[in-house]
Scaffold this motif. Sequence first.
Motif, mmCIF file in Angstrom:
data_model
loop_
_atom_site.group_PDB
_atom_site.id
_atom_site.type_symbol
_atom_site.label_atom_id
_atom_site.label_comp_id
_atom_site.label_asym_id
_atom_site.label_seq_id
_atom_site.Cartn_x
_atom_site.Cartn_y
_atom_site.Cartn_z
ATOM 1 N N GLU A 58 0.830 -1.208 0.000
ATOM 2 C CA GLU A 58 0.000 0.000 0.000
ATOM 3 C C GLU A 58 0.864 1.257 0.000
ATOM 4 O OE1 GLU A 58 -3.804 1.833 -0.011
ATOM 5 O OE2 GLU A 58 -3.237 -0.273 -0.237
ATOM 6 N N THR A 59 2.005 1.190 0.699
ATOM 7 C CA THR A 59 2.946 2.311 0.726
ATOM 8 C C THR A 59 3.443 2.637 -0.678
ATOM 9 O OG1 THR A 59 3.693 1.834 2.981
ATOM 10 C CG2 THR A 59 5.198 3.083 1.583
ATOM 11 N N LEU A 60 3.836 1.615 -1.418
ATOM 12 C CA LEU A 60 4.324 1.831 -2.788
ATOM 13 C C LEU A 60 3.195 2.352 -3.686
ATOM 14 C CD1 LEU A 60 6.652 -1.273 -3.354
ATOM 15 C CD2 LEU A 60 7.229 1.010 -2.527
ATOM 16 N N ASP A 81 0.741 4.267 -2.667
ATOM 17 C CA ASP A 81 0.532 5.675 -2.290
ATOM 18 C C ASP A 81 1.513 6.601 -2.993
ATOM 19 O OD1 ASP A 81 -1.490 4.902 -0.633
ATOM 20 O OD2 ASP A 81 -0.418 5.252 1.244
ATOM 21 N N VAL A 82 2.756 6.145 -3.153
ATOM 22 C CA VAL A 82 3.790 7.022 -3.729
ATOM 23 C C VAL A 82 3.989 6.775 -5.226
ATOM 24 C CG1 VAL A 82 4.988 7.266 -1.539
ATOM 25 C CG2 VAL A 82 5.659 5.419 -3.068
ATOM 26 N N GLY A 83 3.177 5.871 -5.804
ATOM 27 C CA GLY A 83 3.221 5.652 -7.247
ATOM 28 C C GLY A 83 4.420 4.860 -7.733
ATOM 29 N N LEU A 84 4.893 3.923 -6.906
ATOM 30 C CA LEU A 84 6.023 3.081 -7.297
ATOM 31 C C LEU A 84 5.572 1.639 -7.460
ATOM 32 C CD1 LEU A 84 8.812 4.444 -4.903
ATOM 33 C CD2 LEU A 84 8.513 4.965 -7.327
ATOM 34 N N GLU A 85 6.358 0.870 -8.185
ATOM 35 C CA GLU A 85 6.052 -0.543 -8.384
ATOM 36 C C GLU A 85 7.249 -1.393 -7.995
ATOM 37 O OE1 GLU A 85 4.704 -1.378 -12.298
ATOM 38 O OE2 GLU A 85 2.939 -0.078 -12.189
ATOM 39 N N ALA A 86 6.960 -2.577 -7.474
ATOM 40 C CA ALA A 86 8.000 -3.545 -7.136
ATOM 41 C C ALA A 86 7.345 -4.913 -7.035
ATOM 42 C CB ALA A 86 8.690 -3.180 -5.829
ATOM 43 N N LYS A 87 8.141 -5.953 -7.166
ATOM 44 C CA LYS A 87 7.624 -7.316 -7.082
ATOM 45 C C LYS A 87 8.446 -8.130 -6.094
ATOM 46 C CE LYS A 87 5.785 -7.483 -11.827
ATOM 47 N NZ LYS A 87 5.831 -8.201 -13.126
ATOM 48 N N GLY A 88 7.763 -9.124 -5.507
ATOM 49 C CA GLY A 88 8.458 -10.036 -4.601
ATOM 50 C C GLY A 88 9.092 -9.327 -3.421
ATOM 51 N N MET A 89 10.279 -9.756 -3.072
ATOM 52 C CA MET A 89 10.990 -9.185 -1.933
ATOM 53 C C MET A 89 11.513 -7.781 -2.214
ATOM 54 S SD MET A 89 10.481 -11.319 0.354
ATOM 55 C CE MET A 89 11.466 -10.531 1.620
ATOM 56 N N GLY A 90 11.466 -7.368 -3.480
ATOM 57 C CA GLY A 90 11.862 -6.002 -3.808
ATOM 58 C C GLY A 90 10.938 -4.966 -3.196
ATOM 59 N N ILE A 91 9.734 -5.415 -2.796
ATOM 60 C CA ILE A 91 8.777 -4.521 -2.147
ATOM 61 C C ILE A 91 9.309 -4.035 -0.806
ATOM 62 C CG2 ILE A 91 6.482 -4.465 -1.056
ATOM 63 C CD1 ILE A 91 5.561 -6.420 -3.246
ATOM 64 N N VAL A 92 10.035 -4.894 -0.089
ATOM 65 C CA VAL A 92 10.476 -4.586 1.278
ATOM 66 C C VAL A 92 11.401 -3.374 1.337
ATOM 67 C CG1 VAL A 92 11.635 -5.466 3.336
ATOM 68 C CG2 VAL A 92 10.128 -6.965 2.022
ATOM 69 N N PHE A 127 10.379 0.580 2.787
ATOM 70 C CA PHE A 127 11.081 1.218 3.895
ATOM 71 C C PHE A 127 11.639 2.573 3.469
ATOM 72 C CE2 PHE A 127 11.083 -2.859 6.107
ATOM 73 C CZ PHE A 127 11.007 -2.465 7.439
ATOM 74 N N ALA A 128 12.110 2.658 2.239
ATOM 75 C CA ALA A 128 12.705 3.901 1.745
ATOM 76 C C ALA A 128 11.658 4.991 1.520
ATOM 77 C CB ALA A 128 13.465 3.641 0.442
ATOM 78 N N ASN A 129 10.385 4.599 1.316
ATOM 79 C CA ASN A 129 9.358 5.571 0.944
ATOM 80 C C ASN A 129 8.210 5.677 1.935
ATOM 81 O OD1 ASN A 129 10.011 6.475 -2.038
ATOM 82 N ND2 ASN A 129 10.407 4.279 -1.970
ATOM 83 N N VAL A 130 8.310 5.020 3.091
ATOM 84 C CA VAL A 130 7.183 5.011 4.029
ATOM 85 C C VAL A 130 6.822 6.412 4.510
ATOM 86 C CG1 VAL A 130 8.658 4.597 6.063
ATOM 87 C CG2 VAL A 130 6.238 3.914 6.109
ATOM 88 N N ASN A 131 7.802 7.317 4.633
ATOM 89 C CA ASN A 131 7.513 8.676 5.096
ATOM 90 C C ASN A 131 6.708 9.489 4.089
ATOM 91 O OD1 ASN A 131 8.725 8.520 7.645
ATOM 92 N ND2 ASN A 131 10.746 8.960 6.807
ATOM 93 N N ALA A 138 -2.657 7.214 7.157
ATOM 94 C CA ALA A 138 -3.227 5.933 7.600
ATOM 95 C C ALA A 138 -2.313 4.772 7.246
ATOM 96 C CB ALA A 138 -4.602 5.736 6.969
ATOM 97 N N THR A 139 -1.773 4.785 6.033
ATOM 98 C CA THR A 139 -0.875 3.716 5.598
ATOM 99 C C THR A 139 0.394 3.697 6.450
ATOM 100 O OG1 THR A 139 -1.667 3.983 3.330
ATOM 101 C CG2 THR A 139 0.354 2.735 3.630
ATOM 102 N N LYS A 140 0.927 4.876 6.729
ATOM 103 C CA LYS A 140 2.150 4.968 7.530
ATOM 104 C C LYS A 140 1.929 4.403 8.931
ATOM 105 C CE LYS A 140 4.392 8.847 7.297
ATOM 106 N NZ LYS A 140 4.848 10.247 7.564
ATOM 107 N N LEU A 141 0.774 4.718 9.534
ATOM 108 C CA LEU A 141 0.490 4.220 10.880
ATOM 109 C C LEU A 141 0.416 2.692 10.884
ATOM 110 C CD1 LEU A 141 -1.626 5.521 13.691
ATOM 111 C CD2 LEU A 141 -2.231 3.275 12.818
#
Length: 324
Positions: free
Chosen positions: A140-142, A144-155, A159-163, A168-171
């Motif tokens: 959901e974080t990705l 929100d910021v308009g990024l894409e990733a698959k598999g473990m690349g999501i992790v 973390f880099a974009n949670v701020n 609500a997503t951040k909480l």
Amino acid sequence: MNELFILLKKGSKSALLAAIINTIISIIKGFAYMLTGNVAMFAETMHSLGDAANQFFVFIGSALSKKAPTARFPNGFGRLVNLVLLGAVLVVGIMAYETIIEGYHHILHPTESEGLLINVGVLAVAIILEAFVLFKAMKETLHDVGLEAKGMGIVPKSFANVNKAKPATKLVFLEDLVATLGGLLALAAVLISQFTPFHQAEGIASIIIGLLMFYVVGKIFLDNAAGVLGEADEVMQNKIGSAVLEDPDVRDVQEIAVLKEGDELHVEIKIEVDPQITLAEADDIKDRIEEKILKEKGVTDVIVEFDEDDKVSAWENREQNKER
């Protein structure tokens, strides 16, 4: 009533999912604590119960913040989610305090708990469920910021974009990160207490879990206090300002403000143009600029003002001052 149901459909899905799962987890942990008397399990019960209540409030707040502006509240209800989050963290703060106090008492008067298999089984299931919710919050974080990733690349990307994610997503992200870590810590404490004479491990784990909960309280409180006051989005200011300057009829960006209202962004911009253009040409420029800015994610309204070109680049001076 129909309006309420429509608004609830727009609420944060990650917060609702987290609230439901944490409610189930808190009930399971609560029964395990009553059966075994394990202090680390008590800490985890309080943690999950606090998270469930918090995330339910977040879901309600994120839904109500989507309510359309009214005559009484012409700026809309975007900041309502920030207000709800400020209230919700008080729940976690109280439970964090109780968790620390219980852990402190157990360190002073350590007792051996029973039901190893129950504790280990419940904590293992809870860790899996909380990790599942955390992974959903990462996705959901990705989003929100308009990024894409698959598999473990999501992790790592999350973390880099949670701020940059929605409040609500951040909480949900932070709470379930702490919940997953807390579950692992409680599991380690149960095993140490069971197989060594060091029964204080459960009390120490309880205190650490309480402190982690206080970290979430502090982080969320500061972020949403800024949201209630009206925080500028500097990243979006730079992005929109640079994009507007690409228009051939825009000579300079004199002023720009991008204000966060919950999940929404309100943009006010003053641009410099050729003073010789006609009113019709100015109107065409305004329409183009508004259309371009409204395509940016989260932007709901735009106010464009004009000024004559003063031959001094306010945008370049702004960028140079920031670099200093």
